[in-house]
Design a protein around this motif. Structure first.
Motif, PDB file in Angstrom:
ATOM      1  N   HIS A  53       4.299   5.339  -5.929  1.00 33.14           N
ATOM      2  CA  HIS A  53       4.140   5.312  -7.381  1.00 33.14           C
ATOM      3  C   HIS A  53       3.062   6.290  -7.837  1.00 33.14           C
ATOM      4  O   HIS A  53       3.269   7.051  -8.789  1.00 33.14           O
ATOM      5  CB  HIS A  53       3.743   3.913  -7.848  1.00 33.14           C
ATOM      6  CG  HIS A  53       4.849   2.919  -7.823  1.00 33.14           C
ATOM      7  ND1 HIS A  53       4.714   1.664  -8.361  1.00 33.14           N
ATOM      8  CD2 HIS A  53       6.113   2.956  -7.344  1.00 33.14           C
ATOM      9  CE1 HIS A  53       5.828   0.978  -8.217  1.00 33.14           C
ATOM     10  NE2 HIS A  53       6.693   1.748  -7.580  1.00 33.14           N
ATOM     11  N   GLU A  54       1.940   6.243  -7.184  1.00 30.73           N
ATOM     12  CA  GLU A  54       0.798   7.073  -7.583  1.00 30.73           C
ATOM     13  C   GLU A  54       1.121   8.562  -7.478  1.00 30.73           C
ATOM     14  O   GLU A  54       0.803   9.335  -8.385  1.00 30.73           O
ATOM     15  CB  GLU A  54      -0.411   6.724  -6.722  1.00 30.73           C
ATOM     16  CG  GLU A  54      -1.692   7.385  -7.184  1.00 30.73           C
ATOM     17  CD  GLU A  54      -2.890   6.938  -6.378  1.00 30.73           C
ATOM     18  OE1 GLU A  54      -3.782   7.782  -6.160  1.00 30.73           O
ATOM     19  OE2 GLU A  54      -2.936   5.762  -5.961  1.00 30.73           O
ATOM     20  N   MET A  59       3.116  -4.215  -8.726  1.00 34.21           N
ATOM     21  CA  MET A  59       2.125  -4.470  -7.673  1.00 34.21           C
ATOM     22  C   MET A  59       1.524  -5.873  -7.809  1.00 34.21           C
ATOM     23  O   MET A  59       1.391  -6.586  -6.820  1.00 34.21           O
ATOM     24  CB  MET A  59       0.996  -3.425  -7.729  1.00 34.21           C
ATOM     25  CG  MET A  59       1.405  -2.022  -7.326  1.00 34.21           C
ATOM     26  SD  MET A  59       1.977  -1.926  -5.624  1.00 34.21           S
ATOM     27  CE  MET A  59       3.663  -1.452  -5.882  1.00 34.21           C
ATOM     28  N   SER A  95       2.652   1.508  -3.389  1.00 34.68           N
ATOM     29  CA  SER A  95       1.707   1.963  -4.410  1.00 34.68           C
ATOM     30  C   SER A  95       1.454   3.465  -4.298  1.00 34.68           C
ATOM     31  O   SER A  95       1.347   4.169  -5.306  1.00 34.68           O
ATOM     32  CB  SER A  95       0.390   1.199  -4.275  1.00 34.68           C
ATOM     33  OG  SER A  95      -0.522   1.622  -5.253  1.00 34.68           O
ATOM     34  N   ASP A 107       0.820  -1.212   0.000  1.00 35.27           N
ATOM     35  CA  ASP A 107       0.000   0.000   0.000  1.00 35.27           C
ATOM     36  C   ASP A 107       0.856   1.265   0.000  1.00 35.27           C
ATOM     37  O   ASP A 107       0.593   2.209  -0.752  1.00 35.27           O
ATOM     38  CB  ASP A 107      -0.959   0.016   1.189  1.00 35.27           C
ATOM     39  CG  ASP A 107      -2.033  -1.058   1.078  1.00 35.27           C
ATOM     40  OD1 ASP A 107      -2.280  -1.543  -0.051  1.00 35.27           O
ATOM     41  OD2 ASP A 107      -2.619  -1.422   2.110  1.00 35.27           O
ATOM     42  N   ASN A 117       4.302  -0.048 -12.887  1.00 34.97           N
ATOM     43  CA  ASN A 117       3.710  -0.008 -11.547  1.00 34.97           C
ATOM     44  C   ASN A 117       2.678  -1.109 -11.360  1.00 34.97           C
ATOM     45  O   ASN A 117       2.647  -1.768 -10.318  1.00 34.97           O
ATOM     46  CB  ASN A 117       3.085   1.363 -11.281  1.00 34.97           C
ATOM     47  CG  ASN A 117       4.111   2.475 -11.237  1.00 34.97           C
ATOM     48  OD1 ASN A 117       5.314   2.242 -11.157  1.00 34.97           O
ATOM     49  ND2 ASN A 117       3.641   3.705 -11.304  1.00 34.97           N
ATOM     50  N   GLU A 118       1.860  -1.318 -12.367  1.00 33.03           N
ATOM     51  CA  GLU A 118       0.847  -2.371 -12.293  1.00 33.03           C
ATOM     52  C   GLU A 118       1.509  -3.751 -12.183  1.00 33.03           C
ATOM     53  O   GLU A 118       1.122  -4.568 -11.346  1.00 33.03           O
ATOM     54  CB  GLU A 118      -0.044  -2.311 -13.530  1.00 33.03           C
ATOM     55  CG  GLU A 118      -1.162  -3.327 -13.529  1.00 33.03           C
ATOM     56  CD  GLU A 118      -2.036  -3.200 -14.757  1.00 33.03           C
ATOM     57  OE1 GLU A 118      -2.308  -4.250 -15.375  1.00 33.03           O
ATOM     58  OE2 GLU A 118      -2.442  -2.069 -15.096  1.00 33.03           O
TER      59      GLU A 118
END
Length: 147
Positions: A16-17, A132, A13, A10, A128-129
Motif C-alpha cells: 500500500h505504502e 490495516m 502495508s 507488514d 489502507n488505514e
C-alpha cells in the motif's frame, strides 16, 4: 485463495505504502506540469498516472477482493460488513479513474484532474488505514486467522 503477501500485515502495508507514494509523486509532477504550462508533458503524466492507478492500486484491490477478502469472511463471517466497506472504497476508486479516462478523451489536463487525484489519494489513505486496523489487525491477532 490469496497470495501470501496479502495475508501478512507488514508486507501488505508495504505494498500500500509504495503504491500510494508513487501516486503522490505522479500527482505532484502533474501539478508542476500544469503550473508550468507544459500541456504535452501534463498529458503524458496523466496517462501514466491513470495507468499507475489501474495496474498498481486497482489490480491490488482486485486481488484482495478475489482472494484475501473471501478467505477472511469465510473464516470470520463477522468481518463481512468491514469487507463490504473496503470493497466500496475500491469501487469509488475505480469510478474516479474511469471518470478521469473519459475526461481525458474530451478535455485538456487541468486542475480538475488534480482534484480527482487528490480524491483518489484520500480514499486510498483512509482505505489502507481501515484495512490495516479493522481487517488485517484481526488476522494478525488470530481473531480471523486464515489457514
Amino acid at each position: 485463495m490469496s497470495g501470501p503477501s496479502l495475508r501478512k500485515p507488514d508486507a501488505h502495508s508495504s505494498i500500500h505504502e509504495a503504491a500510494l507514494n508513487e501516486a503522490l509523486e505522479l500527482r505532484n509532477l502533474l501539478q508542476k506540469c500544469l503550473d508550468d504550462g507544459e500541456r504535452e508533458k501534463a498529458l503524458q503524466v496523466l496517462e501514466v498516472t491513470i495507468e499507475h492507478w489501474e495496474t498498481r492500486t486497482l489490480k491490488h484491490a482486485e486481488a484482495e477482493e478475489e482472494g484475501l477478502y473471501k478467505d477472511i469472511v469465510q473464516e470470520n463471517p463477522a468481518l463481512k460488513s468491514t469487507v463490504i466497506q473496503l470493497t466500496r472504497d475500491h469501487d469509488l476508486m475505480r469510478r474516479i479513474v474511469e471518470n478521469m479516462k473519459v475526461m481525458l478523451q474530451t478535455q485538456e489536463p487541468d486542475k480538475r484532474m488534480i482534484s480527482m487525484l487528490d480524491s483518489l489519494i484520500i480514499i486510498d489513505e483512509i482505505h489502507n488505514e481501515d484495512e490495516m486496523n479493522n481487517l488485517l489487525a484481526m488476522v494478525k491477532n488470530n481473531l480471523g486467522k486464515i489457514s
